[in-house]
Enzyme design. Structure first.
Site, PDB file in Angstrom:
ATOM      1  N   GLU A 104      -0.246  -1.267   5.789  1.00  0.00           N
ATOM      2  CA  GLU A 104       0.866  -0.860   6.663  1.00  0.00           C
ATOM      3  C   GLU A 104       0.759   0.617   6.975  1.00  0.00           C
ATOM      4  OE1 GLU A 104       4.651   0.828   7.867  1.00  0.00           O
ATOM      5  OE2 GLU A 104       3.553   1.281   6.056  1.00  0.00           O
ATOM      6  N   ASP A 152       0.836  -1.210   0.000  1.00  0.00           N
ATOM      7  CA  ASP A 152       0.000   0.000   0.000  1.00  0.00           C
ATOM      8  C   ASP A 152       0.867   1.255   0.000  1.00  0.00           C
ATOM      9  OD1 ASP A 152       0.591  -1.005   2.647  1.00  0.00           O
ATOM     10  OD2 ASP A 152      -0.716   0.535   3.486  1.00  0.00           O
TER      11      ASP A 152
HETATM   12 ZN   LIG Z   1       6.541   1.965   4.522  1.00  0.00          ZN
END
Ligand SMILES: [Zn+2]
Length: 343
Positions: free
Chosen positions: A171, A106
């Site tokens: 994340e 991401d």
């Molecule tokens: Zn990162």
């Protein structure tokens, strides 16, 4: 264990695969894998793992599976498209130490597009840097993980222990993607996470706390403002007090951060309040983000040199990615040991 005479072969094998690695990184950067839209980039990674003969596990994160776990973060968006991908290498005879090579797919939003010198999802190489959202944070790391294993294969070697190549979502906001890998049973003797660390090795890490404060005031007409209580202005001393706390926490810092200028940062990231310009605001909400400290995580964060991550004109140094790939390849060979590659 790896015989030292493999070293030169493995380093040369990284160089041989490097043009392909840069192309792979460019393809990955061209996929706008913003949170909630990682699907096609994950398919691309899964295909790359499969082609290399790894056993691919691709699954959608189910919040109910991880809600009870320590480290779980509240979910504020849909997980309809939250796919994790893990490719597993199994040795013929496992006699080394197992390893997780983790990366997140991401990327954070690009912000006002006109502030970029070139479109964020059209990767551009200039003077040894690749520009694009996610180039540094952390698609170059994912490429390094994958092409480190390629270099071993090109050298006629395979890790002599299980290696799990993980591409996770979530994340940049929660860490729930990596948590879901743990919940699914992925464990190893060590983990490497090639986040853009300027080729520094990180042994202690700051975590993140997000919180929201809602302040209620008393509405009144502006002409009678002194009879009301202004919710927006009431936030100012609270924010100031939180910065005081930030200052104290930085003074009480963990010894691992002794040389760090300012490890703990309170960032006032969003503020919203009031309904009407002629009324004393009755409410105000602000979010803040705090990087807190966790120690003793058995994972190493070590990755390439990148600049402007989470900002405009994000870029990663390609030579740095090459060095990191070499380091990871040698680490895998030493940590896991090697066996002759089959097939
Ligand atoms: Zn990162």
């Amino acid at each position: 264990m790896n015989a030292p005479n493999h070293t030169e072969t493995i380093l040369a094998a990284v160089d041989q695969g490097f043009d392909e690695q840069v192309r792979f990184l460019g393809d990955l950067v061209s996929m706008p894998s913003l949170r909630g839209a990682e699907g096609s980039a994950q398919d691309f990674v899964a295909a790359a793992l499969r082609v290399r003969g790894l056993a691919v596990d691709r699954w959608r994160i189910d919040v109910e599976d991880i809600r009870h776990l320590p480290g779980f973060s509240p979910v504020t968006i849909s997980y309809e498209n939250a796919w994790n991908v893990v490719g597993t290498h199994r040795p013929r005879a496992s006699h080394g130490r197992s390893l997780i090579l983790n990366g997140h797919i991401d990327v954070v939003p690009v912000g006002p597009i006109e502030m970029w010198h070139s479109p964020p999802f059209r990767p551009r190489i200039h003077e040894g840097w690749m520009y694009g959202r996610g180039a540094g944070d952390m698609k170059a790391g994912i490429a390094a993980n994958l092409f480190a294993l390629d270099a071993l294969a090109r050298s006629g070697l395979a890790p002599a222990a299980e290696v799990y190549l993980q591409s996770v979502v979530e994340e940049e906001c929660t860490g729930n993607g990596a948590l879901a890998c743990l919940q699914r049973g992925y464990r190893a003797d060590a983990a490497i996470i090639p986040e853009p660390m300027g080729e520094h090795l990180l042994t202690a890490q700051v975590g993140v706390v997000w919180f929201q404060v809602k302040v209620m005031g008393r509405p009144a007409h502006v002409a009678l403002a002194s009879t009301g209580a202004n919710a927006i202005e009431s936030c100012f001393p609270l924010v100031q007090a939180l910065h005081g706390l930030e200052h104290r926490w930085n003074e009480l810092r963990h010894p691992s951060f002794a040389g760090h200028l300012h490890p703990i940062n309170f960032v006032l990231a969003r503020i919203e309040g009031g309904d009407w310009t002629s009324s004393v605001p009755a409410w105000c909400t602000f979010d803040m983000r705090v990087l807190g400290l966790y120690g003793g995580i058995p994972s190493l964060v070590y990755g390439p040199w990148a600049e402007n991550i989470h900002a405009f004109d994000e870029r990663v140094s390609l030579e740095s990615m090459r060095r990191v790939t070499k380091t990871i390849a040698l680490f895998v060979a030493q940590w896991c040991g090697t066996e002759p590659r089959s097939g």
